[in-house]
Enzyme design. Structure first.
Site, PDB file in Angstrom:
ATOM      1  N   ARG A 209      58.989  60.225  47.047  1.00 52.07           N
ATOM      2  CA  ARG A 209      58.261  60.288  48.362  1.00 52.07           C
ATOM      3  C   ARG A 209      56.665  60.233  48.159  1.00 52.07           C
ATOM      4  O   ARG A 209      56.200  61.078  47.256  1.00 52.07           O
ATOM      5  CB  ARG A 209      58.737  61.181  49.440  1.00 52.07           C
ATOM      6  CG  ARG A 209      60.007  60.926  49.862  1.00 52.07           C
ATOM      7  CD  ARG A 209      60.116  59.729  50.649  1.00 52.07           C
ATOM      8  NE  ARG A 209      61.471  59.386  51.177  1.00 52.07           N
ATOM      9  CZ  ARG A 209      62.276  58.532  50.786  1.00 52.07           C
ATOM     10  NH1 ARG A 209      62.103  57.713  49.521  1.00 52.07           N
ATOM     11  NH2 ARG A 209      63.333  58.108  51.185  1.00 52.07           N
ATOM     12  N   GLU A 238      52.125  56.095  53.824  1.00 52.36           N
ATOM     13  CA  GLU A 238      52.764  54.734  53.860  1.00 52.36           C
ATOM     14  C   GLU A 238      52.922  54.302  55.333  1.00 52.36           C
ATOM     15  O   GLU A 238      53.280  54.950  56.402  1.00 52.36           O
ATOM     16  CB  GLU A 238      53.917  54.464  53.257  1.00 52.36           C
ATOM     17  CG  GLU A 238      53.844  54.753  51.765  1.00 52.36           C
ATOM     18  CD  GLU A 238      55.321  54.560  51.283  1.00 52.36           C
ATOM     19  OE1 GLU A 238      56.242  54.104  51.825  1.00 52.36           O
ATOM     20  OE2 GLU A 238      55.425  54.610  49.997  1.00 52.36           O
ATOM     21  N   HIS A 255      56.846  50.655  47.347  1.00 50.79           N
ATOM     22  CA  HIS A 255      58.224  51.222  47.722  1.00 50.79           C
ATOM     23  C   HIS A 255      59.199  50.510  47.210  1.00 50.79           C
ATOM     24  O   HIS A 255      59.851  50.264  48.399  1.00 50.79           O
ATOM     25  CB  HIS A 255      57.967  51.953  48.917  1.00 50.79           C
ATOM     26  CG  HIS A 255      58.862  52.941  49.236  1.00 50.79           C
ATOM     27  ND1 HIS A 255      58.650  53.930  50.208  1.00 50.79           N
ATOM     28  CD2 HIS A 255      60.070  53.372  48.615  1.00 50.79           C
ATOM     29  CE1 HIS A 255      59.353  54.780  50.264  1.00 50.79           C
ATOM     30  NE2 HIS A 255      60.398  54.438  49.326  1.00 50.79           N
TER      31      HIS A 255
END
Length: 381
Positions: A209, A238, A255
């Site tokens: 993350r 993000e 990602h």
């Protein structure tokens, strides 16, 4: 039954055939008119299922996320309303493991090393993705150890809780959920002090993350020079990214570490089966019933057991430089970031190494290629 699902969760129409009406949404938040009638909601990590969303979905009985992490889900709010919940732990672990393997191969290729047995690897987080990455790096001959204080406290033997051992490792790869509270919070686990201790001969990978690494502190560190090599697949805040930081990242991607077709379809099958079971339907679909076949020619272990040939095979089947290039060209805005994730390799989906049969002549080869994630088959003596 009315099922509302993120359009980027694949194969749902196959797995949920006959279970109800399936409606898709394309943005981060489902439209209010779909939420108002939804019995079930299937999301990815980009959708926050919070009090605000739940107030718009009075008929909701089941929520599932096709992801490992659950920080985007208010599980307490679901429990209070009697709404069932499921997610997909482990579904994309092999995909993330392959991403890390590819990143490490790129880094090793630049080091001009005669052997790898003295390369020290710290895997931060010994869950599904951490172990998937670790076993692949062990198969290369690297010295892998796992940092996981919560598991260590529970008495798990193969992990440790020595933070300094992590910071002095040659390769550090992050595989933890994002947590803000408790004894071992992971938000900004790599903060200014930790980042200042890293040097130019190290490699830091974050495929967990974004906020596990303080992005602003990392920018401050790399601007000082003599920086470590850096691979970031995830970014704080993000879909917005710290654009100045991207300039210093060796491999930057939007990602997508877990976005192999096997990983995405695997998550879809897991949550679809959970939905079916929750509503009393038969739930027995398997991943390989849904996936299209792959026609890769069989390889011999002798063709892949040299470092150079393994690197060449990996580059042909999962070229990280392509994803990096696309990110730098199109992913530096919020819309661009989301678009890249949403359309990731849509025309030619990324497939996992398990689709490659490798014939082996001895148990040593068999074990190595099995650990690397290939479909290893040992020939009879």
């Amino acid at each position: 039954m009315k099922i509302v699902a993120d359009q980027n969760i694949p194969a749902l129409s196959d797995v949920l055939s006959g279970a109800g009406t399936l409606s898709y949404f394309s943005e981060r938040i489902p439209p209010e008119e779909l939420l108002a009638e939804a019995d079930a909601l299937l999301v990815r990590s980009v959708t926050n299922v919070d009090e605000s969303l739940l107030r718009k979905a009075p008929k909701l009985k089941f929520v599932a996320s096709a992801t490992i992490g659950t920080e985007h889900i208010n599980i307490n709010a679901l429990t209070e309303r009697g709404i069932g919940f499921a997610h997909a732990p482990g579904a994309n672990a092999q995909s993330v493991g392959e991403y890390v393997l590819c990143a490490v191969l790129n880094w090793l290729n630049d080091q001009s090393l005669s052997s790898f047995d003295e390369i020290d690897v710290a895997i931060v987080g010994a869950g599904h993705t951490g172990k998937a990455a670790g076993k692949r790096l062990e198969a290369l001959g690297l010295n892998v150890h796992y940092y996981d204080p919560p598991l260590c406290k529970k008495g798990v033997k193969f992990v440790h809780d020595h933070w300094q051992r992590v910071l002095t490792a040659d390769i550090i790869s992050c595989h933890v959920p994002l947590t803000f509270e408790g004894e071992f919070p992971t938000r900004h686990l790599f903060e200014n002090t930790a980042l200042q201790s890293l040097h130019a001969q190290q490699l830091l990978i974050n495929a967990s993350r974004g906020a596990v690494v303080d992005n602003q502190a990392l920018l401050n560190r790399v601007e000082q020079g003599e920086r470590p090599s850096l691979v970031l697949d995830v970014w704080e805040n993000e879909p917005e990214v710290l654009r100045e930081l991207v300039l210093y990242i060796d491999i930057a991607t939007p990602h997508i570490a877990g976005h192999s077709l096997e990983g995405k379809v695997g998550g879809a099958v897991m949550i679809a089966n959970a939905l079916l079971k929750h509503f009393g339907y038969e739930a027995n679909k398997t991943l390989f019933e849904v996936l299209p076949p792959v026609e890769w020619p069989e390889c011999k272990a002798e063709e892949l057991n040299k470092f150079e040939t393994l690197c060449a095979w990996v580059k042909e089947h999962f070229d990280l430089s392509h994803d990096d290039s696309m990110f730098r060209k199109h992913g530096l805005t919020s819309n661009g970031f989301d678009r890249l994730r949403r359309n990731y390799r849509k025309e030619r989906p990324r497939r996992e190494f398990i689709n490659q049969v490798v014939t082996c002549h001895n148990s040593e080869q068999y074990i190595q290629f099995l650990q690397l994630g290939f479909n290893a088959r040992q020939l009879p003596k």
